[in-house]
Scaffold this motif. Structure first.
Motif, PDB file in Angstrom:
ATOM      1  N   PRO A 146     -16.351   6.305   1.458  1.00  0.00           N
ATOM      2  CA  PRO A 146     -15.210   5.820   1.078  1.00  0.00           C
ATOM      3  C   PRO A 146     -14.473   6.873   0.062  1.00  0.00           C
ATOM      4  CG  PRO A 146     -18.446   5.311  -0.878  1.00  0.00           C
ATOM      5  CD  PRO A 146     -18.145   6.241   1.305  1.00  0.00           C
ATOM      6  N   ASN A 147     -15.189   7.996   0.028  1.00  0.00           N
ATOM      7  CA  ASN A 147     -14.244   8.496  -0.431  1.00  0.00           C
ATOM      8  C   ASN A 147     -14.172  10.474  -0.532  1.00  0.00           C
ATOM      9  OD1 ASN A 147     -16.437   9.792  -2.157  1.00  0.00           O
ATOM     10  ND2 ASN A 147     -15.835   8.655  -4.381  1.00  0.00           N
ATOM     11  N   ASN A 148     -13.139  11.339  -0.921  1.00  0.00           N
ATOM     12  CA  ASN A 148     -14.186  12.711  -1.404  1.00  0.00           C
ATOM     13  C   ASN A 148     -14.447  13.705  -1.363  1.00  0.00           C
ATOM     14  OD1 ASN A 148     -12.428  13.357  -3.049  1.00  0.00           O
ATOM     15  ND2 ASN A 148     -10.326  14.637  -2.223  1.00  0.00           N
ATOM     16  N   TRP A 149     -15.546  13.094  -1.943  1.00  0.00           N
ATOM     17  CA  TRP A 149     -16.783  13.992  -3.020  1.00  0.00           C
ATOM     18  C   TRP A 149     -17.251  14.292  -2.366  1.00  0.00           C
ATOM     19  CZ3 TRP A 149     -18.101   9.612  -6.791  1.00  0.00           C
ATOM     20  CH2 TRP A 149     -17.505   9.190  -7.541  1.00  0.00           C
ATOM     21  N   LEU A 150     -17.834  15.998  -2.399  1.00  0.00           N
ATOM     22  CA  LEU A 150     -18.523  17.017  -1.882  1.00  0.00           C
ATOM     23  C   LEU A 150     -20.037  17.425  -2.634  1.00  0.00           C
ATOM     24  CD1 LEU A 150     -15.573  18.737  -0.471  1.00  0.00           C
ATOM     25  CD2 LEU A 150     -16.625  17.811   0.279  1.00  0.00           C
ATOM     26  N   SER A 151     -20.584  17.697  -1.545  1.00  0.00           N
ATOM     27  CA  SER A 151     -21.626  17.933  -2.263  1.00  0.00           C
ATOM     28  C   SER A 151     -21.651  19.340  -2.262  1.00  0.00           C
ATOM     29  CB  SER A 151     -22.792  17.382  -0.868  1.00  0.00           C
ATOM     30  OG  SER A 151     -24.562  18.983  -1.206  1.00  0.00           O
ATOM     31  N   ILE A 152     -22.087  19.966  -3.480  1.00  0.00           N
ATOM     32  CA  ILE A 152     -22.715  21.568  -4.116  1.00  0.00           C
ATOM     33  C   ILE A 152     -23.262  21.763  -2.774  1.00  0.00           C
ATOM     34  CG2 ILE A 152     -23.301  22.767  -5.328  1.00  0.00           C
ATOM     35  CD1 ILE A 152     -23.219  21.004  -7.719  1.00  0.00           C
ATOM     36  N   PHE A 153     -24.123  21.316  -1.869  1.00  0.00           N
ATOM     37  CA  PHE A 153     -24.913  22.645  -1.412  1.00  0.00           C
ATOM     38  C   PHE A 153     -24.306  22.106   0.093  1.00  0.00           C
ATOM     39  CE2 PHE A 153     -29.336  21.674  -3.943  1.00  0.00           C
ATOM     40  CZ  PHE A 153     -28.741  22.318  -4.556  1.00  0.00           C
ATOM     41  N   GLY A 154     -23.649  21.666   0.317  1.00  0.00           N
ATOM     42  CA  GLY A 154     -22.892  21.759   1.982  1.00  0.00           C
ATOM     43  C   GLY A 154     -22.185  20.676   2.291  1.00  0.00           C
ATOM     44  N   GLY A 155     -20.906  20.084   2.929  1.00  0.00           N
ATOM     45  CA  GLY A 155     -20.662  18.988   3.290  1.00  0.00           C
ATOM     46  C   GLY A 155     -20.614  17.620   2.245  1.00  0.00           C
ATOM     47  N   VAL A 237     -18.392  30.415  -4.690  1.00  0.00           N
ATOM     48  CA  VAL A 237     -17.196  30.317  -3.883  1.00  0.00           C
ATOM     49  C   VAL A 237     -15.452  30.367  -2.743  1.00  0.00           C
ATOM     50  CG1 VAL A 237     -14.620  31.266  -5.554  1.00  0.00           C
ATOM     51  CG2 VAL A 237     -16.428  32.942  -5.210  1.00  0.00           C
ATOM     52  N   ASP A 238     -16.976  30.436  -1.629  1.00  0.00           N
ATOM     53  CA  ASP A 238     -16.503  30.131   0.049  1.00  0.00           C
ATOM     54  C   ASP A 238     -17.092  29.039  -0.410  1.00  0.00           C
ATOM     55  OD1 ASP A 238     -18.639  32.265   1.229  1.00  0.00           O
ATOM     56  OD2 ASP A 238     -19.380  30.574   0.277  1.00  0.00           O
ATOM     57  N   ASN A 239     -17.325  27.965  -1.136  1.00  0.00           N
ATOM     58  CA  ASN A 239     -17.610  27.025  -0.799  1.00  0.00           C
ATOM     59  C   ASN A 239     -16.275  25.539  -1.629  1.00  0.00           C
ATOM     60  OD1 ASN A 239     -19.218  23.887  -0.864  1.00  0.00           O
ATOM     61  ND2 ASN A 239     -20.841  24.445  -1.925  1.00  0.00           N
ATOM     62  N   PRO A 240     -16.099  25.059  -0.589  1.00  0.00           N
ATOM     63  CA  PRO A 240     -15.499  24.373   0.101  1.00  0.00           C
ATOM     64  C   PRO A 240     -15.154  23.056  -0.947  1.00  0.00           C
ATOM     65  CG  PRO A 240     -16.443  23.875   1.955  1.00  0.00           C
ATOM     66  CD  PRO A 240     -17.262  25.201   1.158  1.00  0.00           C
ATOM     67  N   TYR A 241     -16.714  23.256  -2.249  1.00  0.00           N
ATOM     68  CA  TYR A 241     -16.801  22.644  -3.368  1.00  0.00           C
ATOM     69  C   TYR A 241     -16.022  22.572  -4.125  1.00  0.00           C
ATOM     70  CZ  TYR A 241     -19.401  20.327  -6.793  1.00  0.00           C
ATOM     71  OH  TYR A 241     -19.258  19.084  -8.261  1.00  0.00           O
ATOM     72  N   ALA A 242     -15.612  24.038  -4.229  1.00  0.00           N
ATOM     73  CA  ALA A 242     -14.415  24.825  -4.976  1.00  0.00           C
ATOM     74  C   ALA A 242     -13.275  24.847  -5.147  1.00  0.00           C
ATOM     75  CB  ALA A 242     -14.826  26.015  -5.106  1.00  0.00           C
ATOM     76  N   TRP A 243     -12.730  23.605  -3.983  1.00  0.00           N
ATOM     77  CA  TRP A 243     -11.423  23.443  -3.975  1.00  0.00           C
ATOM     78  C   TRP A 243     -11.077  22.023  -4.197  1.00  0.00           C
ATOM     79  CZ3 TRP A 243      -9.859  24.744   1.776  1.00  0.00           C
ATOM     80  CH2 TRP A 243     -11.443  25.422   2.534  1.00  0.00           C
ATOM     81  N   GLN A 244     -11.572  21.157  -4.739  1.00  0.00           N
ATOM     82  CA  GLN A 244     -11.748  20.359  -5.590  1.00  0.00           C
ATOM     83  C   GLN A 244     -12.229  20.272  -7.087  1.00  0.00           C
ATOM     84  OE1 GLN A 244     -13.140  16.803  -4.699  1.00  0.00           O
ATOM     85  NE2 GLN A 244     -12.915  16.482  -2.493  1.00  0.00           N
ATOM     86  N   ARG A 245     -10.937  19.474  -7.931  1.00  0.00           N
ATOM     87  CA  ARG A 245     -11.120  19.670  -9.467  1.00  0.00           C
ATOM     88  C   ARG A 245     -12.122  18.302  -9.057  1.00  0.00           C
ATOM     89  NH1 ARG A 245      -7.184  22.448 -11.586  1.00  0.00           N
ATOM     90  NH2 ARG A 245      -5.333  21.990 -10.845  1.00  0.00           N
ATOM     91  N   HIS A 246     -13.354  18.123  -9.828  1.00  0.00           N
ATOM     92  CA  HIS A 246     -14.615  17.355  -9.889  1.00  0.00           C
ATOM     93  C   HIS A 246     -14.258  16.497 -11.270  1.00  0.00           C
ATOM     94  CE1 HIS A 246     -16.495  18.305  -6.807  1.00  0.00           C
ATOM     95  NE2 HIS A 246     -15.824  20.412  -7.215  1.00  0.00           N
ATOM     96  N   LEU A 247     -13.289  15.542 -10.964  1.00  0.00           N
ATOM     97  CA  LEU A 247     -12.995  14.547 -12.351  1.00  0.00           C
ATOM     98  C   LEU A 247     -13.894  13.702 -12.223  1.00  0.00           C
ATOM     99  CD1 LEU A 247      -9.310  15.221 -12.364  1.00  0.00           C
ATOM    100  CD2 LEU A 247     -10.671  16.440 -13.952  1.00  0.00           C
ATOM    101  N   TYR A 248     -14.262  13.296 -11.119  1.00  0.00           N
ATOM    102  CA  TYR A 248     -14.913  11.871 -11.024  1.00  0.00           C
ATOM    103  C   TYR A 248     -15.883  11.200 -10.056  1.00  0.00           C
ATOM    104  CZ  TYR A 248      -9.855  10.395 -11.442  1.00  0.00           C
ATOM    105  OH  TYR A 248      -8.456  10.459 -11.897  1.00  0.00           O
ATOM    106  N   ASN A 249     -16.662  12.182 -10.090  1.00  0.00           N
ATOM    107  CA  ASN A 249     -18.046  12.609  -9.573  1.00  0.00           C
ATOM    108  C   ASN A 249     -18.667  13.015 -10.351  1.00  0.00           C
ATOM    109  OD1 ASN A 249     -17.028  15.433  -9.239  1.00  0.00           O
ATOM    110  ND2 ASN A 249     -18.572  16.128  -8.159  1.00  0.00           N
ATOM    111  N   ASN A 250     -18.445  13.426 -11.815  1.00  0.00           N
ATOM    112  CA  ASN A 250     -19.202  14.044 -13.035  1.00  0.00           C
ATOM    113  C   ASN A 250     -18.241  14.615 -14.299  1.00  0.00           C
ATOM    114  OD1 ASN A 250     -17.868  17.349 -13.544  1.00  0.00           O
ATOM    115  ND2 ASN A 250     -18.996  17.043 -11.686  1.00  0.00           N
ATOM    116  N   THR A 251     -19.300  14.409 -15.542  1.00  0.00           N
ATOM    117  CA  THR A 251     -18.675  14.995 -16.304  1.00  0.00           C
ATOM    118  C   THR A 251     -17.754  12.832 -16.753  1.00  0.00           C
ATOM    119  OG1 THR A 251     -18.212  16.701 -16.034  1.00  0.00           O
ATOM    120  CG2 THR A 251     -18.252  16.244 -18.125  1.00  0.00           C
ATOM    121  N   ARG A 252     -18.728  12.215 -16.748  1.00  0.00           N
ATOM    122  CA  ARG A 252     -18.043  10.624 -17.789  1.00  0.00           C
ATOM    123  C   ARG A 252     -17.907  10.301 -18.476  1.00  0.00           C
ATOM    124  NH1 ARG A 252     -13.926  10.184 -14.826  1.00  0.00           N
ATOM    125  NH2 ARG A 252     -13.824   8.030 -15.508  1.00  0.00           N
TER     126      ARG A 252
END
Ligand code: BGC
Length: 546
Positions: A146-155, A237-252
């Protein structure tokens, strides 16, 4: 002024607390299966109490398939047989209390294991009573998540469930599905799990990944983050998770009223505390928000758990937090079970025990509570882990650029002899590196000039000087490799100085002072006169200034 706690301090014991973090798998193996356990902790309480700490935080020991070593809970109310039984926990709790130690347990509220009965039921179809307990979403028209959210542990953060023909959300492993906190039934059930442990008499909760409980119900895409802003805060840092601003998958925003609900439950149990773990886009702001009146007691984030190391970085972080936190309260740590051991991370390739002493002293002098990770009192370095030894799924996913978290999780060396350095009678779940034997508890106990003895003396100084526990903090100008601040009380100040460099540095003192540096710290400042102190390499220096 010194010694005994005031009544307010006693009621708010957590504000000045030193919390010793026990990684249960690696403290002590009492039943000889190679894995640490609850009876093992009970057997080592004498040692923990001898450090002078106020409390222990025990990492998850609940029933779990152990995909993420206990952070994937399949039954919140049961002890996993690997670690013992509920009776073993009760024994541990009573024994700790008998020694004046409080016990904080780890609660993983934002997600469960996929083996939890709630998820087993939820995944069946779209109409069962728990159908809405997790975060389910239809595929897009082209079958993708449904969207582009990533897992911290990869993928990706979404995994397809064939039975239900929907995706479910997981911010961590795909076997750690996220609970749907927007559902009031989930909130109530989670509070009931917490209450189970309150009724058993625990003294507090470390709340795992607490800002991940709520997600954006509209499932909006996270925006990209430009390369220059990508940084690792609790993830590689080499985790693509670092390439997003995590505005919507947490801290709501919905999290704040839930924290207030949680706090009203906690407040029914006097002296029980909450300590939130935070990793958000602006963790210092989230710490302030989450520890405001009526929410959590205290929170920690990854600001001092990163590779960045300089007097400037520490000063900037603490000052920024001070400006923002208002009535809230921080808990500082420089190491834990998720990051490389501080002595290797900050100490360079060949760190010296003097640096270990300085890192401990520094941590124990900052304004706030403290989490001190098992092994820091011994000055343990990061353990080298070979590819075939990796157990951490995070390390398996990112090898070789990120080797995972096993290197800070190896067993505590109790002795310089024996198969597992006194940790176990058999081969331990992770190897004890040969170099850790030289840092064994048995050797350091016998050596007055050891990191362990210096740690005890520093905690004793913190107990003796109320300014170190509850005084305000003010940084002073200093040479670039020196961290210099005062902890200020109503009647006097305690000056704290740390020389981060391998060169001697001279300090001009602000006025008359009394040197209170604990004896035997390695090394003591070489010399001082009425107005000058020479800090030898990696020295810590403490002085009372009237
Ligand atoms: C814990 C980690 C764990 C993760 C997922 C955390 O931040 O400290 O060890 O893997 O949450 O539960």
């Amino acid at each position: 002024m010194t010694g005994a706690l005031t009544t307010t301090e006693a009621a708010e014991w957590w504000r000045s607390a030193v919390i010793y973090q026990v990684y249960v798998r690696s403290l002590y193996d009492a039943n000889g299966d190679g894995i640490g356990d609850l009876p093992g902790i009970t057997q080592r309480l004498e040692y923990i109490a001898s450090l002078g700490v106020d409390a222990l935080w025990i990492t998850p020991f609940f029933r779990s398939p152990m995909d993420d070593f206990g952070y994937d809970v399949s039954d919140h109310r049961a002890v996993d047989p690997l670690f013992g039984t509920l009776e073993d926990f009760d024994t541990l709790l009573a024994a700790a209390h008998g020694k004046g130690l409080r016990v904080i347990i780890d609660q993983v509220l934002s997600h469960t294991s996929d083996q939890h009965s709630w998820f087993q039921e939820s995944r069946q179809d779209r109409n069962n009573p728990k159908a809405d307990w997790y975060v389910w979403a239809d595929a897009r028209e082209d079958g993708t998540p449904p969207n582009n959210w990533l897992s911290i542990f990869g993928g990706g953060a979404w995994t397809w469930e064939p039975t239900r023909q929907q995706y479910y959300l997981h911010n961590f492993l795909n076997s750690q599905p996220d609970l749907n906190f927007h559902n009031p039934e989930v909130q109530s059930q989670i509070l009931a799990e917490v209450q189970f442990w309150l009724d058993r008499g625990v003294d507090g909760f470390r709340l795992d990944a607490i800002n991940f409980c709520f997600h954006d119900e509209q499932l909006r895409d996270n925006p990209p983050k430009p390369p220059e802003e990508r940084e690792g805060r609790g993830f590689s840092v080499d985790n693509p998770y670092a390439w997003q601003r995590h505005l919507y998958n947490n801290t709501r925003p919905e999290m704040l009223p839930f924290l207030e609900r949680l706090r009203s439950l906690i407040d029914r149990y006097p002296s029980v505390v909450t300590l939130g773990e935070i990793s958000s886009e602006d963790s210092l702001a989230t710490m302030a928000e989450y520890t405001a009146q009526g929410r959590l007691h205290m929170a920690y984030s990854f600001e001092l758990l990163v590779d960045e190391y300089s007097a400037q970085h520490i000063k900037r972080t603490v000052e920024e937090l001070e400006q923002r936190i208002g009535q809230g309260w921080p808990c500082w740590s420089v190491g834990n079970h998720d990051v490389r051991r501080v002595l290797s991370r900050w100490g360079g390739p060949n760190p010296s025990p003097m640096q270990a002493v300085m890192f401990n002293n520094l941590l124990l002098s900052l304004k706030g509570s403290v989490c001190s990770y098992q092994g820091e009192e011994l000055g343990l370095t990061e353990s080298p882990i070979q590819r075939h030894q990796v157990r951490d799924p995070y390390g398996l996913a990112f090898w070789p650029t990120f080797k995972g978290r096993d290197g800070c999780r190896t067993p505590l060396p109790w002795s310089n002899e024996g198969t597992a350095a006194g940790f176990s009678s058999t081969t331990p779940w992770l190897p004890v590196p040969t170099e850790h034997r030289a840092s064994a508890v048995s050797l350091q106990e016998a050596d007055e000039a050891s990191v362990l003895q210096a740690y005890r003396r520093m905690i004793a100084l913190r107990r003796e000087l109320s300014e170190l526990r509850t005084g305000d903090i003010r940084f002073l100008d200093a040479p670039s490799d020196v961290l210099l601040f005062e902890r200020r009380g109503p009647e006097r100040n305690v000056l704290c100085a740390f020389n981060l460099s391998a060169e001697s540095v001279e300090l001009t003192m602000p006025g008359a002072f009394t040197d209170v540096t604990p004896p035997g710290l390695t090394p003591s400042p070489a010399e001082h006169t009425d107005s000058r102190v020479v800090l030898t390499k990696f020295a810590s220096f403490f002085a009372v200034v009237d």
